[in-house]
Scaffold this active site. Structure first.
Site, short mmCIF file in Angstrom:
data_model
loop_
_atom_site.label_atom_id
_atom_site.label_comp_id
_atom_site.label_asym_id
_atom_site.label_seq_id
_atom_site.Cartn_x
_atom_site.Cartn_y
_atom_site.Cartn_z
N GLY A 153 0.84 -1.20 0.00
CA GLY A 153 0.00 0.00 0.00
C GLY A 153 0.88 1.25 0.00
O GLY A 153 0.69 2.16 -0.82
N HIS A 154 1.85 1.28 0.92
CA HIS A 154 2.79 2.41 0.97
C HIS A 154 3.57 2.50 -0.35
O HIS A 154 3.78 3.58 -0.90
CB HIS A 154 3.80 2.24 2.10
N GLY A 173 -3.51 7.47 1.11
CA GLY A 173 -4.27 6.29 0.70
C GLY A 173 -5.75 6.39 1.03
O GLY A 173 -6.12 6.90 2.09
P1 AMP Z 1 0.38 4.59 7.73
O1 AMP Z 1 1.82 4.19 7.70
O2 AMP Z 1 -0.53 3.45 8.07
O3 AMP Z 1 0.14 5.83 8.54
O4 AMP Z 1 -0.02 4.96 6.23
C1 AMP Z 1 0.71 5.90 5.48
C2 AMP Z 1 -0.03 6.20 4.21
O5 AMP Z 1 -0.21 4.99 3.46
C3 AMP Z 1 -1.44 6.76 4.46
O6 AMP Z 1 -1.72 7.77 3.49
C4 AMP Z 1 -2.32 5.55 4.26
O7 AMP Z 1 -3.64 5.86 3.87
C5 AMP Z 1 -1.58 4.83 3.14
N1 AMP Z 1 -1.95 3.41 3.13
C6 AMP Z 1 -1.93 2.55 4.17
N2 AMP Z 1 -2.42 1.34 3.80
C7 AMP Z 1 -2.75 1.44 2.49
C8 AMP Z 1 -3.30 0.55 1.52
N3 AMP Z 1 -3.62 -0.71 1.82
N4 AMP Z 1 -3.51 1.00 0.27
C9 AMP Z 1 -3.20 2.29 -0.07
N5 AMP Z 1 -2.67 3.18 0.79
C10 AMP Z 1 -2.44 2.77 2.06
#
Ligand code: AMP
Length: 282
Positions: free
Chosen positions: A36-37, A148
């Site tokens: 995702g990241h 995301g």
């Molecule tokens: P986090 O590390 O969980 O704070 O996420 C960092 C960024 O990655 C945020 O903008 C999230 O929305 C995005 N993100 C996390 N999981 C996913 C995913 N499965 N698909 C797309 N973007 C994601």
């Protein structure tokens, strides 16, 4: 790839890049990187001269009594090698001492949009998010910030903050990346037991079923939420919330009309998972 920890060297790098008219794409994360990241990093790479990734687990967005700040998954070495594989130009790894020095006493807060969904069940969470992302935008000065759709409310709140406070940054929201069984990728999936990992795709299955129910003509929000709840309750998952809200103002809608965000949070023991789907109701 440069790994930068101090504000001073980040600032001088950014200054140099701006002087050379380089466009900067920015992906803020809390690490434990997954596909995702990486999808955000790839989009940034395609669209900008320079891509900056930040990794920082921000304590102020966790409830100190109830949430998983101290056990939040972290694997710097793997993250760095994944970022290298994506040709990231700069990884910014700030420390809490720098981010919140003694005497720190300012914050950014976005009202209204944070009253529902995760904002309701995690009081103070979004104040932590907007404050830290506001600081990161000031430090990185990105042309575009990539977020995301998985964290839909977060993206909407940050877009409002950027607009209200005139940050000179555009926001792009990228699709949720999923496992083949539909589970949205999340750093928190690591907390799932084998049994719960098998059950967790129920979030997306229930959202898909709800979309189908709406497409078949049922626009009663209460019934849609009840169908989702029923599916989740057939597993060990405990529902935190299920909401059908307007995608722009995040207010509950009933009967369903226009662009609707169906969002939910479900707990499997300590793993709190979120997911959402957007449905256009004619
Ligand atoms: P986090 O590390 O969980 O704070 O996420 C960092 C960024 O990655 C945020 O903008 C999230 O929305 C995005 N993100 C996390 N999981 C996913 C995913 N499965 N698909 C797309 N973007 C994601």
């Amino acid at each position: 790839m440069q790994i930068i920890k101090s504000f001073k060297s980040l600032r001088s790098q950014i200054h140099r890049l701006k002087t050379n008219h380089k466009s900067i794409g920015f992906v803020p994360t809390m690490g434990a990187l997954h596909e995702g990241h990486l999808s955000l990093l790839r989009k940034s790479r395609r669209e900008n001269d320079i891509t900056v990734l930040s990794i920082y687990v921000n304590p102020t967005q966790f409830d100190p009594k109830k949430e998983d700040f101290s056990s939040y998954p972290s694997n710097k070495k793997t993250d760095i090698s994944l970022a290298k594989g994506e040709n990231v130009d700069i990884i910014f790894l700030p420390t809490t001492k720098q981010m919140y020095p003694e005497g720190f006493s300012s914050s950014i807060q976005t009202d209204h949009l944070t009253d529902s969904l995760c904002g309701r069940s995690r009081p103070g969470h979004f104040k932590g998010v907007t404050t830290i992302v506001g600081k990161l935008i000031n430090l990185v000065s990105p042309d575009v910030m990539y977020l995301g759709q998985k964290d839909a409310q977060q993206a909407i709140v940050l877009a409002q903050m950027v607009k209200d406070l005139n940050f000179n940054t555009r926001i792009k929201i990228c699709p949720t990346v999923r496992e083949t069984d539909g589970l949205a990728l999340s750093s928190r999936n690591q907390y799932l037991s084998i049994r719960h990992r098998q059950q967790a795709p129920v979030l997306y299955q229930a959202l898909r079923r709800a979309k189908h129910q709406i497409r078949s003509g049922d626009v009663n929000s209460r019934r849609i939420k009840q169908s989702i709840r029923k599916m989740i309750e057939q597993t060990d998952g405990r529902v935190d919330y299920i909401e059908c809200v307007d995608v722009k103002n995040l207010k509950p809608v009933n009967p369903l009309k226009g662009k609707i965000l169906i969002a939910l949070a479900v707990k499997f023991n300590s793993a709190r998972l979120i997911d959402n789907i957007v449905v256009n109701v004619r």
